[in-house]
Design a protein around this motif. Structure first.
Motif, PDB file in Angstrom:
ATOM      1  N   SER A  76       0.821  -1.215   0.000  1.00 31.07           N
ATOM      2  CA  SER A  76       0.000   0.000   0.000  1.00 31.07           C
ATOM      3  C   SER A  76       0.849   1.255   0.000  1.00 31.07           C
ATOM      4  O   SER A  76       0.547   2.228  -0.674  1.00 31.07           O
ATOM      5  N   LEU A  77       1.908   1.259   0.777  1.00 30.19           N
ATOM      6  CA  LEU A  77       2.695   2.483   0.958  1.00 30.19           C
ATOM      7  C   LEU A  77       3.653   2.764  -0.195  1.00 30.19           C
ATOM      8  O   LEU A  77       3.815   3.902  -0.604  1.00 30.19           O
ATOM      9  N   TYR A  78       4.310   1.720  -0.687  1.00 29.82           N
ATOM     10  CA  TYR A  78       5.327   1.946  -1.731  1.00 29.82           C
ATOM     11  C   TYR A  78       5.004   1.244  -3.045  1.00 29.82           C
ATOM     12  O   TYR A  78       5.852   1.208  -3.932  1.00 29.82           O
ATOM     13  N   GLY A  79       3.843   0.607  -3.125  1.00 30.08           N
ATOM     14  CA  GLY A  79       3.607  -0.230  -4.301  1.00 30.08           C
ATOM     15  C   GLY A  79       4.555  -1.421  -4.293  1.00 30.08           C
ATOM     16  O   GLY A  79       4.892  -1.959  -5.349  1.00 30.08           O
ATOM     17  N   GLY A  80       4.986  -1.833  -3.133  1.00 31.92           N
ATOM     18  CA  GLY A  80       5.948  -2.947  -3.024  1.00 31.92           C
ATOM     19  C   GLY A  80       5.344  -4.261  -3.500  1.00 31.92           C
ATOM     20  O   GLY A  80       4.149  -4.507  -3.309  1.00 31.92           O
ATOM     21  N   TRP A  81       6.142  -5.059  -4.140  1.00 31.65           N
ATOM     22  CA  TRP A  81       5.708  -6.359  -4.674  1.00 31.65           C
ATOM     23  C   TRP A  81       6.161  -7.476  -3.749  1.00 31.65           C
ATOM     24  O   TRP A  81       7.343  -7.549  -3.379  1.00 31.65           O
ATOM     25  N   HIS A  82       5.223  -8.319  -3.369  1.00 27.93           N
ATOM     26  CA  HIS A  82       5.571  -9.542  -2.631  1.00 27.93           C
ATOM     27  C   HIS A  82       4.939 -10.716  -3.374  1.00 27.93           C
ATOM     28  O   HIS A  82       3.736 -10.689  -3.651  1.00 27.93           O
ATOM     29  N   SER A  83       5.751 -11.708  -3.715  1.00 31.53           N
ATOM     30  CA  SER A  83       5.195 -12.873  -4.401  1.00 31.53           C
ATOM     31  C   SER A  83       4.172 -13.546  -3.513  1.00 31.53           C
ATOM     32  O   SER A  83       4.383 -13.690  -2.307  1.00 31.53           O
ATOM     33  N   ALA A  84       3.051 -13.947  -4.136  1.00 32.07           N
ATOM     34  CA  ALA A  84       2.005 -14.665  -3.392  1.00 32.07           C
ATOM     35  C   ALA A  84       1.967 -16.086  -3.944  1.00 32.07           C
ATOM     36  O   ALA A  84       1.770 -16.263  -5.145  1.00 32.07           O
ATOM     37  N   VAL A  85       2.211 -17.053  -3.082  1.00 26.10           N
ATOM     38  CA  VAL A  85       2.225 -18.439  -3.575  1.00 26.10           C
ATOM     39  C   VAL A  85       1.295 -19.322  -2.746  1.00 26.10           C
ATOM     40  O   VAL A  85       1.137 -19.122  -1.540  1.00 26.10           O
ATOM     41  N   GLU A  86       0.707 -20.300  -3.440  1.00 23.03           N
ATOM     42  CA  GLU A  86      -0.164 -21.249  -2.747  1.00 23.03           C
ATOM     43  C   GLU A  86       0.700 -22.130  -1.860  1.00 23.03           C
ATOM     44  O   GLU A  86       1.758 -22.597  -2.291  1.00 23.03           O
ATOM     45  N   VAL A  87       0.242 -22.368  -0.650  1.00 23.55           N
ATOM     46  CA  VAL A  87       1.032 -23.196   0.269  1.00 23.55           C
ATOM     47  C   VAL A  87       0.881 -24.671  -0.090  1.00 23.55           C
ATOM     48  O   VAL A  87       1.843 -25.431  -0.105  1.00 23.55           O
ATOM     49  N   VAL A  88      -0.342 -25.074  -0.432  1.00 24.38           N
ATOM     50  CA  VAL A  88      -0.573 -26.444  -0.895  1.00 24.38           C
ATOM     51  C   VAL A  88      -1.123 -26.334  -2.310  1.00 24.38           C
ATOM     52  O   VAL A  88      -2.096 -25.606  -2.540  1.00 24.38           O
ATOM     53  N   GLU A  89      -0.481 -26.995  -3.265  1.00 28.36           N
ATOM     54  CA  GLU A  89      -0.974 -26.909  -4.647  1.00 28.36           C
ATOM     55  C   GLU A  89      -2.190 -27.813  -4.779  1.00 28.36           C
ATOM     56  O   GLU A  89      -2.108 -29.008  -4.468  1.00 28.36           O
ATOM     57  N   ARG A  90      -3.303 -27.250  -5.219  1.00 30.47           N
ATOM     58  CA  ARG A  90      -4.529 -28.040  -5.296  1.00 30.47           C
ATOM     59  C   ARG A  90      -5.130 -27.934  -6.680  1.00 30.47           C
ATOM     60  O   ARG A  90      -4.899 -26.967  -7.397  1.00 30.47           O
ATOM     61  N   ASP A  91      -5.925 -28.918  -6.990  1.00 34.09           N
ATOM     62  CA  ASP A  91      -6.516 -28.963  -8.313  1.00 34.09           C
ATOM     63  C   ASP A  91      -7.827 -28.181  -8.321  1.00 34.09           C
ATOM     64  O   ASP A  91      -8.910 -28.760  -8.352  1.00 34.09           O
ATOM     65  N   VAL A  92      -7.709 -26.865  -8.237  1.00 30.56           N
ATOM     66  CA  VAL A  92      -8.887 -25.996  -8.267  1.00 30.56           C
ATOM     67  C   VAL A  92      -8.642 -24.938  -9.334  1.00 30.56           C
ATOM     68  O   VAL A  92      -7.493 -24.730  -9.738  1.00 30.56           O
ATOM     69  N   PRO A  93      -9.702 -24.276  -9.808  1.00 26.67           N
ATOM     70  CA  PRO A  93      -9.494 -23.323 -10.906  1.00 26.67           C
ATOM     71  C   PRO A  93      -8.503 -22.216 -10.540  1.00 26.67           C
ATOM     72  O   PRO A  93      -8.494 -21.728  -9.408  1.00 26.67           O
ATOM     73  N   ARG A  94      -7.703 -21.859 -11.531  1.00 28.06           N
ATOM     74  CA  ARG A  94      -6.732 -20.770 -11.355  1.00 28.06           C
ATOM     75  C   ARG A  94      -7.417 -19.475 -11.805  1.00 28.06           C
ATOM     76  O   ARG A  94      -8.013 -19.435 -12.879  1.00 28.06           O
ATOM     77  N   ARG A  95      -7.358 -18.462 -10.973  1.00 26.27           N
ATOM     78  CA  ARG A  95      -8.010 -17.191 -11.329  1.00 26.27           C
ATOM     79  C   ARG A  95      -7.034 -16.051 -11.125  1.00 26.27           C
ATOM     80  O   ARG A  95      -6.122 -16.156 -10.302  1.00 26.27           O
ATOM     81  N   THR A  96      -7.277 -14.967 -11.834  1.00 26.99           N
ATOM     82  CA  THR A  96      -6.486 -13.759 -11.583  1.00 26.99           C
ATOM     83  C   THR A  96      -7.203 -12.976 -10.494  1.00 26.99           C
ATOM     84  O   THR A  96      -8.361 -12.588 -10.664  1.00 26.99           O
ATOM     85  N   VAL A  97      -6.510 -12.785  -9.389  1.00 28.18           N
ATOM     86  CA  VAL A  97      -7.158 -12.128  -8.240  1.00 28.18           C
ATOM     87  C   VAL A  97      -6.263 -11.034  -7.662  1.00 28.18           C
ATOM     88  O   VAL A  97      -5.046 -11.049  -7.834  1.00 28.18           O
ATOM     89  N   ASP A  98      -6.912 -10.097  -6.975  1.00 24.87           N
ATOM     90  CA  ASP A  98      -6.187  -9.196  -6.082  1.00 24.87           C
ATOM     91  C   ASP A  98      -6.280  -9.811  -4.693  1.00 24.87           C
ATOM     92  O   ASP A  98      -7.381 -10.167  -4.255  1.00 24.87           O
ATOM     93  N   VAL A  99      -5.138  -9.952  -4.053  1.00 29.56           N
ATOM     94  CA  VAL A  99      -5.139 -10.471  -2.683  1.00 29.56           C
ATOM     95  C   VAL A  99      -5.280  -9.258  -1.764  1.00 29.56           C
ATOM     96  O   VAL A  99      -4.391  -8.395  -1.730  1.00 29.56           O
ATOM     97  N   VAL A 100      -6.413  -9.169  -1.087  1.00 29.18           N
ATOM     98  CA  VAL A 100      -6.707  -7.978  -0.275  1.00 29.18           C
ATOM     99  C   VAL A 100      -7.066  -8.389   1.140  1.00 29.18           C
ATOM    100  O   VAL A 100      -7.439  -9.528   1.392  1.00 29.18           O
ATOM    101  N   GLY A 101      -6.973  -7.416   2.052  1.00 31.44           N
ATOM    102  CA  GLY A 101      -7.301  -7.688   3.441  1.00 31.44           C
ATOM    103  C   GLY A 101      -8.690  -7.191   3.795  1.00 31.44           C
ATOM    104  O   GLY A 101      -9.392  -6.614   2.960  1.00 31.44           O
ATOM    105  N   PRO A 102      -9.083  -7.363   5.057  1.00 31.00           N
ATOM    106  CA  PRO A 102     -10.418  -6.949   5.496  1.00 31.00           C
ATOM    107  C   PRO A 102     -10.529  -5.480   5.904  1.00 31.00           C
ATOM    108  O   PRO A 102     -11.587  -5.064   6.357  1.00 31.00           O
ATOM    109  N   ILE A 103      -9.456  -4.695   5.758  1.00 30.99           N
ATOM    110  CA  ILE A 103      -9.481  -3.312   6.254  1.00 30.99           C
ATOM    111  C   ILE A 103     -10.314  -2.397   5.353  1.00 30.99           C
ATOM    112  O   ILE A 103     -10.348  -2.578   4.139  1.00 30.99           O
ATOM    113  N   CYS A 104     -10.951  -1.432   5.976  1.00 22.22           N
ATOM    114  CA  CYS A 104     -11.850  -0.532   5.247  1.00 22.22           C
ATOM    115  C   CYS A 104     -11.076   0.582   4.558  1.00 22.22           C
ATOM    116  O   CYS A 104     -11.157   1.753   4.945  1.00 22.22           O
TER     117      CYS A 104
END
Ligand code: LLP
Length: 426
Positions: free
Chosen positions: A322-350
């Motif tokens: 949020s502050l610097y536009g910093g990039w952190h890789s987001a990886v699945e912890v367990v690889e599962r056979d579910v559909p792959r989607r393009t998502v924004d990983v966001v938190g619950p903050i307002c």
């Protein structure tokens, strides 16, 4: 993530139980300690520190871990046991270093706003050096040391006006920054400091910025400092050390960060045959890629323009995106056979600015775990309680062992220092 993705955290690997950090499954850590949780690897911390030691074997030097990057006592204790020094910017950081078993005589104290109380605390502890940033601070430190009957060791933090070519929020050595004293004022300030009875002038320092990916700016800064060192020597003011600050970058995404050896080689060449001891203050390059933030998907929310993976970590836990536009890789912890989607990983903050990773292809569903990599530096140390969210837990993995180095905050701890108005008051 593609299967060819190589982890920036060298002690992270895939196994049938999902991602392992050293010998421990991240899924087991989430089960045991809950999420969000910061996870650090002792081996990765140690290797990062040893890389500095290796690069500096032939040189009298002090590597001072920058506490602001990660101030957890467990993490600091790893470095203290390796014989590290520490770079602090507050009395709170000094207290942490001492509580973690660090040696006061290996502490350097930077920062533009040291209070009287912080100066007293650091003089009492017997730190190695104050990195002084203004003429007013020179005067105040002399006065405080005098009252205590002590001699304060000082270095001037000089602003070499070198462009580090990094994000404007994290470049610190330009004329327009609040840090350091101007190069053109430095000689006069040294003369002033050397004339004061309760100061012992012992060094010179600079810190030009963070996430630097090549050696040219730091080498140029060092060259400029040496001009001053030599001019001062001619006046009989001899400096024992040169502190080149921190700054070496790490790979978050696809950056090529030089090795510590490669980064320091031109600097060491410049100092060849010189007597000064070299100090460094690395933060990010010691801890950045030794830690990750583990979070769980609460909801998948398809949207008209974007899909969201709403997770239980938020910008209060990891502010860099949020502050610097910093990039952190987001990886699945367990690889599962579910559909792959393009998502924004966001938190619950307002806040619309509450995102951790944007436009990522992830095969996750509700309840799945995501690891946000390269979060060891300026992650937990910049966290807050915004939206009254208790801060995350922290664990340090060491082989098969998991040390619980910070408990998750409780609801009660959120307002333990507060009180409602007394009953009966208007
Ligand atoms: N020494 C001084 C005087 C500093 O100001 C800093 C960082 C360091 C050492 C450590 O620098 P490093 O080796 O970590 O680059 N929050 C930002 C980074 C701010 C850095 C401020 N100064 C981020 O998350 O990118």
């Amino acid at each position: 993530m593609s299967r060819h993705f190589s982890f920036p955290l060298p002690t992270l690997s895939r196994s049938p139980r999902g991602l392992l950090i050293e010998g421990v499954a991240l899924a087991d850590i989430a089960e045991r300690f809950g999420t969000p949780v910061y996870v650090y690897s002792r081996a990765a911390l140690t290797d990062a520190f040893e890389a500095y030691r290796h690069a500096l074997t032939a040189r009298r030097s002090l590597v001072c871990c920058s506490v602001k990057a990660n101030s957890n006592l467990g993490v600091l204790s790893v470095f203290a046991r390796l014989g590290a020094g520490f770079d602090i910017v507050s009395g709170g950081e000094l207290a942490r270093v001492l509580a973690a078993g660090g040696r006061a005589d290996r502490v350097v104290f930077s920062g533009v706003g040291k209070s009287h109380a912080e100066m007293r605390q650091a003089l009492e502890a017997g730190i190695r050096c104050f990195n002084v940033e203004s003429d007013a601070e020179i005067g105040r430190l002399n006065e405080v040391a005098g009252q205590m009957g002590k001699l304060a060791p000082v270095a001037l933090r000089v602003n070499p006006d070198v462009d580090p070519k990094t994000h404007p929020y994290i470049s610190t050595g330009l004329k327009s920054n609040k840090f350091g004293v101007a190069f053109s004022d430095a000689l006069a300030l040294y003369r002033h400091a050397a004339s004061l009875p309760h100061l012992k002038v012992c060094g010179i320092g600079c810190h030009i910025g963070s996430q630097l990916l090549d050696s040219a700016p730091i080498t140029e800064a060092a060259r400029r400092l040496l001009v001053l060192v030599d001019q001062l020597a001619q006046e009989g003011i001899r400096l024992e050390h040169v502190d080149l600050g921190g700054g070496l970058g790490v790979r978050y995404r696809d950056e090529t960060a030089p090795s510590v050896d490669a980064y320091l080689a031109p600097v060491l060449e410049l100092f060849e045959g010189r007597a000064e001891e070299l100090f460094f203050e690395p933060g990010r390059s010691l801890v950045g890629n030794a830690g990750l933030l583990l979070t769980r998907v609460e909801y998948l929310k398809p949207g008209e323009e974007k899909n969201f993976a709403i997770v239980d970590a938020a910008m209060n836990d990891l502010l860099r995106p949020s502050l610097y536009g910093g990039w952190h890789s987001a990886v699945e912890v367990v690889e599962r056979d579910v559909p792959r989607r393009t998502v924004d990983v966001v938190g619950p903050i307002c806040e619309s600015g509450d995102f951790l990773a944007r436009d990522r292809d992830l095969a996750v569903e509700e309840g799945d775990l995501i690891a946000l990599l390269s979060a060891g530096a300026y992650g937990m140390s910049m966290s807050s309680n915004y939206n009254s969210r208790p801060r995350a837990a922290e664990v340090l993995v060491d082989g098969q062992a998991v040390h619980h180095v910070r408990a998750r905050e409780t609801m009660e701890s959120l307002y333990a220092l507060e009180s409602p108005l007394p009953l009966g008051s208007m």
